[in-house]
Enzyme design. Sequence first.
Site, mmCIF file in Angstrom:
data_model
loop_
_atom_site.group_PDB
_atom_site.id
_atom_site.type_symbol
_atom_site.label_atom_id
_atom_site.label_comp_id
_atom_site.label_asym_id
_atom_site.label_seq_id
_atom_site.Cartn_x
_atom_site.Cartn_y
_atom_site.Cartn_z
ATOM 1 N N HIS A 169 0.854 -1.196 0.000
ATOM 2 C CA HIS A 169 0.000 0.000 0.000
ATOM 3 C C HIS A 169 0.892 1.249 0.000
ATOM 4 C CE1 HIS A 169 -3.483 2.469 0.682
ATOM 5 N NE2 HIS A 169 -2.795 3.116 1.613
ATOM 6 N N ASP B 58 -7.050 -2.598 3.667
ATOM 7 C CA ASP B 58 -5.698 -2.226 4.099
ATOM 8 C C ASP B 58 -5.539 -2.265 5.621
ATOM 9 O OD1 ASP B 58 -5.027 -1.738 1.382
ATOM 10 O OD2 ASP B 58 -5.868 0.271 1.519
HETATM 11 C C1 GRF Z 1 1.369 0.805 -6.176
HETATM 12 O O1 GRF Z 1 1.445 2.158 -5.838
HETATM 13 C C2 GRF Z 1 0.922 -0.017 -5.002
HETATM 14 O O2 GRF Z 1 1.349 0.499 -3.778
HETATM 15 C C3 GRF Z 1 -0.568 0.059 -5.093
HETATM 16 O O3 GRF Z 1 -0.867 0.046 -6.457
HETATM 17 C C4 GRF Z 1 0.257 0.529 -7.177
HETATM 18 C C5 GRF Z 1 0.624 -0.559 -8.149
HETATM 19 O O4 GRF Z 1 1.661 -0.185 -9.005
HETATM 20 N N1 GRF Z 1 -1.188 -1.026 -4.367
HETATM 21 P P1 GRF Z 1 2.324 -1.275 -9.938
HETATM 22 O O5 GRF Z 1 1.180 -1.868 -10.780
HETATM 23 O O6 GRF Z 1 2.951 -2.314 -9.077
HETATM 24 O O7 GRF Z 1 3.295 -0.535 -10.789
#
Ligand code: GRF
Length: 216
Positions: free
Chosen positions: A109, A145
């Site tokens: 998160h 979360d």
């Molecule tokens: C990230 O910012 C993660 O924290 C959130 O969704 C985003 C996913 O980014 N859960 P990616 O697809 O891994 O580039």
Amino acid sequence: MLVLGVLASGRGSNFQSIIDAIESGRVTAHIALLIVDNPDAFARQRAQRHGIEALYLNPKESPSKDAYFERIRDELLARGVQLVALAGFMRIVRKPLIAAFPNRIMNIHPALLPSFPGLHGQQQANDYGVRISGCTVHFVDEGMDTGPIIIQAAVPAAPDDAEEQLAQRILAAEHMIYPEAIRLFSEGRLSVEGRVVKIRGYEPPAALLINPPVGA
Ligand code: GRF
């Protein structure tokens, strides 16, 4: 060897960080399957490049949300998956999957939980005007979360940051701590007591931004 399943909806940069950590030998695991809920998820192409099986499961083909997660569960179990990593998976995980993988589903998160849960954690933090933000890897429970925290990393949030600048700083930290959490799991060093995750062999340092430190 730890068998991993990854769930993603989009870009998949965290998925890539896990692939890279495995390919470089930092994490000992095998990614058996990527599941996406979006046919255009770039994560799919990453899987293809690295010879990882990828499945698109269309949520509309399932009669209910629970049924969708039963499908996901069955695909993961059929491949002997032991740990599920949510990597930008934009759905709240439902009971059928959680019950099959108790404290064996991780999520990343982009905020320091329990602050700023839900969508757009980076933007929420920026709008609030915090001076430190970061990211959290946690086990997934049925809340949004809310599950036990495994690793957090903090990054500075400048007063005149654009949300995108903060998001990039957080993302760089995400790519460090997600593989690290998986490494600790794969080494059998994590245990959950109530809502607290204990890490075997971890000595908290006096001051740092990544907690616990990568490589400890
Ligand atoms: C990230 O910012 C993660 O924290 C959130 O969704 C985003 C996913 O980014 N859960 P990616 O697809 O891994 O580039």
